[in-house]
Design a protein around this motif. Structure first.
Motif, PDB file in Angstrom:
ATOM      1  N   ASN A   1      39.336 -66.856 -36.375  1.00  0.00           N
ATOM      2  CA  ASN A   1      38.392 -65.731 -36.289  1.00  0.00           C
ATOM      3  C   ASN A   1      38.850 -64.677 -35.274  1.00  0.00           C
ATOM      4  O   ASN A   1      38.106 -63.752 -34.952  1.00  0.00           O
ATOM      5  CB  ASN A   1      36.967 -66.221 -35.965  1.00  0.00           C
ATOM      6  CG  ASN A   1      36.938 -67.120 -34.738  1.00  0.00           C
ATOM      7  OD1 ASN A   1      37.720 -66.935 -33.809  1.00  0.00           O
ATOM      8  ND2 ASN A   1      36.024 -68.088 -34.720  1.00  0.00           N
ATOM      9  N   VAL A   2      40.079 -64.842 -34.789  1.00  0.00           N
ATOM     10  CA  VAL A   2      40.651 -63.907 -33.813  1.00  0.00           C
ATOM     11  C   VAL A   2      42.103 -63.621 -34.196  1.00  0.00           C
ATOM     12  O   VAL A   2      42.813 -64.524 -34.628  1.00  0.00           O
ATOM     13  CB  VAL A   2      40.623 -64.515 -32.381  1.00  0.00           C
ATOM     14  CG1 VAL A   2      41.424 -63.657 -31.399  1.00  0.00           C
ATOM     15  CG2 VAL A   2      39.193 -64.694 -31.885  1.00  0.00           C
ATOM     16  N   VAL A   3      42.508 -62.355 -34.047  1.00  0.00           N
ATOM     17  CA  VAL A   3      43.936 -62.011 -34.094  1.00  0.00           C
ATOM     18  C   VAL A   3      44.350 -61.571 -32.695  1.00  0.00           C
ATOM     19  O   VAL A   3      43.687 -60.730 -32.088  1.00  0.00           O
ATOM     20  CB  VAL A   3      44.235 -60.883 -35.104  1.00  0.00           C
ATOM     21  CG1 VAL A   3      45.682 -60.394 -34.957  1.00  0.00           C
ATOM     22  CG2 VAL A   3      43.997 -61.355 -36.536  1.00  0.00           C
TER      23      VAL A   3
ATOM     24  N   ALA B   1      47.753 -52.249 -39.258  1.00  0.00           N
ATOM     25  CA  ALA B   1      46.387 -52.063 -39.765  1.00  0.00           C
ATOM     26  C   ALA B   1      46.188 -52.781 -41.094  1.00  0.00           C
ATOM     27  O   ALA B   1      45.146 -53.400 -41.330  1.00  0.00           O
ATOM     28  CB  ALA B   1      46.087 -50.576 -39.917  1.00  0.00           C
ATOM     29  N   ARG B   2      47.192 -52.721 -41.957  1.00  0.00           N
ATOM     30  CA  ARG B   2      47.092 -53.402 -43.267  1.00  0.00           C
ATOM     31  C   ARG B   2      46.998 -54.911 -43.084  1.00  0.00           C
ATOM     32  O   ARG B   2      46.260 -55.586 -43.811  1.00  0.00           O
ATOM     33  CB  ARG B   2      48.293 -53.043 -44.141  1.00  0.00           C
ATOM     34  CG  ARG B   2      48.189 -51.640 -44.692  1.00  0.00           C
ATOM     35  CD  ARG B   2      49.241 -51.393 -45.779  1.00  0.00           C
ATOM     36  NE  ARG B   2      49.071 -50.054 -46.325  1.00  0.00           N
ATOM     37  CZ  ARG B   2      50.045 -49.157 -46.406  1.00  0.00           C
ATOM     38  NH1 ARG B   2      51.264 -49.442 -45.995  1.00  0.00           N
ATOM     39  NH2 ARG B   2      49.802 -47.957 -46.907  1.00  0.00           N
ATOM     40  N   PHE B   3      47.733 -55.425 -42.124  1.00  0.00           N
ATOM     41  CA  PHE B   3      47.637 -56.865 -41.822  1.00  0.00           C
ATOM     42  C   PHE B   3      46.231 -57.211 -41.326  1.00  0.00           C
ATOM     43  O   PHE B   3      45.624 -58.195 -41.770  1.00  0.00           O
ATOM     44  CB  PHE B   3      48.702 -57.257 -40.790  1.00  0.00           C
ATOM     45  CG  PHE B   3      48.501 -58.633 -40.232  1.00  0.00           C
ATOM     46  CD1 PHE B   3      48.648 -59.754 -41.035  1.00  0.00           C
ATOM     47  CD2 PHE B   3      48.134 -58.805 -38.902  1.00  0.00           C
ATOM     48  CE1 PHE B   3      48.441 -61.035 -40.520  1.00  0.00           C
ATOM     49  CE2 PHE B   3      47.924 -60.073 -38.379  1.00  0.00           C
ATOM     50  CZ  PHE B   3      48.072 -61.189 -39.190  1.00  0.00           C
ATOM     51  N   LEU B   4      45.697 -56.377 -40.427  1.00  0.00           N
ATOM     52  CA  LEU B   4      44.345 -56.636 -39.900  1.00  0.00           C
ATOM     53  C   LEU B   4      43.304 -56.557 -41.009  1.00  0.00           C
ATOM     54  O   LEU B   4      42.356 -57.359 -41.039  1.00  0.00           O
ATOM     55  CB  LEU B   4      44.011 -55.646 -38.781  1.00  0.00           C
ATOM     56  CG  LEU B   4      44.876 -55.733 -37.526  1.00  0.00           C
ATOM     57  CD1 LEU B   4      44.447 -54.673 -36.517  1.00  0.00           C
ATOM     58  CD2 LEU B   4      44.826 -57.125 -36.898  1.00  0.00           C
ATOM     59  N   ALA B   5      43.485 -55.617 -41.926  1.00  0.00           N
ATOM     60  CA  ALA B   5      42.553 -55.485 -43.053  1.00  0.00           C
ATOM     61  C   ALA B   5      42.600 -56.753 -43.910  1.00  0.00           C
ATOM     62  O   ALA B   5      41.562 -57.270 -44.341  1.00  0.00           O
ATOM     63  CB  ALA B   5      42.900 -54.251 -43.885  1.00  0.00           C
TER      64      ALA B   5
ATOM     65  N   MET C   1      43.457 -59.732 -42.902  1.00  0.00           N
ATOM     66  CA  MET C   1      42.836 -60.801 -42.108  1.00  0.00           C
ATOM     67  C   MET C   1      41.309 -60.691 -42.140  1.00  0.00           C
ATOM     68  O   MET C   1      40.604 -61.699 -42.061  1.00  0.00           O
ATOM     69  CB  MET C   1      43.338 -60.756 -40.658  1.00  0.00           C
ATOM     70  CG  MET C   1      44.761 -61.222 -40.472  1.00  0.00           C
ATOM     71  SD  MET C   1      45.035 -62.947 -40.956  1.00  0.00           S
ATOM     72  CE  MET C   1      44.078 -63.815 -39.723  1.00  0.00           C
ATOM     73  N   HIS C   2      40.824 -59.476 -42.246  1.00  0.00           N
ATOM     74  CA  HIS C   2      39.382 -59.262 -42.352  1.00  0.00           C
ATOM     75  C   HIS C   2      38.866 -59.728 -43.716  1.00  0.00           C
ATOM     76  O   HIS C   2      37.891 -60.476 -43.815  1.00  0.00           O
ATOM     77  CB  HIS C   2      39.055 -57.789 -42.120  1.00  0.00           C
ATOM     78  CG  HIS C   2      37.605 -57.478 -42.277  1.00  0.00           C
ATOM     79  ND1 HIS C   2      36.651 -57.888 -41.355  1.00  0.00           N
ATOM     80  CD2 HIS C   2      36.926 -56.834 -43.248  1.00  0.00           C
ATOM     81  CE1 HIS C   2      35.457 -57.496 -41.770  1.00  0.00           C
ATOM     82  NE2 HIS C   2      35.599 -56.860 -42.914  1.00  0.00           N
TER      83      HIS C   2
END
Ligand SMILES: [Zn+2]
Length: 212
Positions: A31-33, A134-138, A140-141
């Motif tokens: 639940n964390v990056v 940002a694409r990686f974070l998206a 992961m979301h």
């Protein structure tokens, strides 16, 4: 103990440097990056994987793209954080770690610039590099429910080293944290990476990437 829900491989990431067979790791529900910068210009060896994160992003300035390498499954603990005996858990506390190749140190940036060595200075990252993160974070979301939010303080290195910038979380805050943070926010750790990345911009780009 929930474990390993959702896709475990980031699409397109190379597994040429896969360390999970050597180091195992603990099954988690991420639940964390945690973002790091490598302070180098190429894919590190991580002491044969002993200090490896889940993923490394290697910039390709000619192609204006990040090339991703995955070292551990998304929901498996990796090894790039310090963890003291006792206290809180770090690597194993439901975190997925990503190392960004480049520097957050203005001195290193100046040195490489003078020497004509191509690199990313992450506090002034070009849009394509931020977009890659940002694409990686998206992803992961969408796939792992990691909230697209994080700490408000992202002080510049070297102020971020230790806790000069007042950015590091307490153990209690860390235990309750869900979202995106840096190595410099994790308790029991002194490292100041990734420094003053433009976190607001990064989150804006990640939210925009959700629409893609
Ligand atoms: Zn780090």
């Amino acid at each position: 103990m929930p474990n390993k829900t959702g896709p475990q491989r980031y699409p397109g990431a190379s597994r040429d440097r896969w360390y999970q067979d050597d180091f195992g790791g603990r099954a988690m529900e991420v639940n964390v990056v945690v973002l790091h910068t490598t302070e180098g210009r190429s894919l590190p060896d991580y002491q044969g994987g002993a200090l490896a994160p889940n993923l490394t992003a290697v910039p390709d300035p000619a192609a204006k793209k990040l090339k991703w390498y995955q070292h551990f499954d998304i929901d498996v603990s990796s090894r790039a954080l310090r963890n003291k005996l006792g206290g809180v858990e770090t690597n194993t506390l439901n975190v997925c770690q990503a190392e960004l190749v480049g520097t957050c140190d203005p001195k290193t940036h100046a040195k490489w610039k003078d020497a004509g060595k191509a690199h990313i200075y992450w506090p002034q990252a070009p849009e394509w590099a931020l977009l890659g993160v940002a694409r990686f974070l998206a992803w992961m979301h969408i796939e792992h429910d990691v909230p697209l939010r994080g700490p408000t303080l992202w002080p510049a290195y070297p102020k971020s080293y230790g806790n000069e910038g007042g950015q590091r979380m307490s153990g209690a805050k860390w235990n309750g944290f869900k979202g995106v943070c840096g190595h410099m926010h994790v308790p029991e750790n002194a490292h100041g990476d990734p420094g003053a990345v433009d976190f607001d911009r990064l989150i804006k780009l990640a939210k925009a990437a959700l629409e893609e």
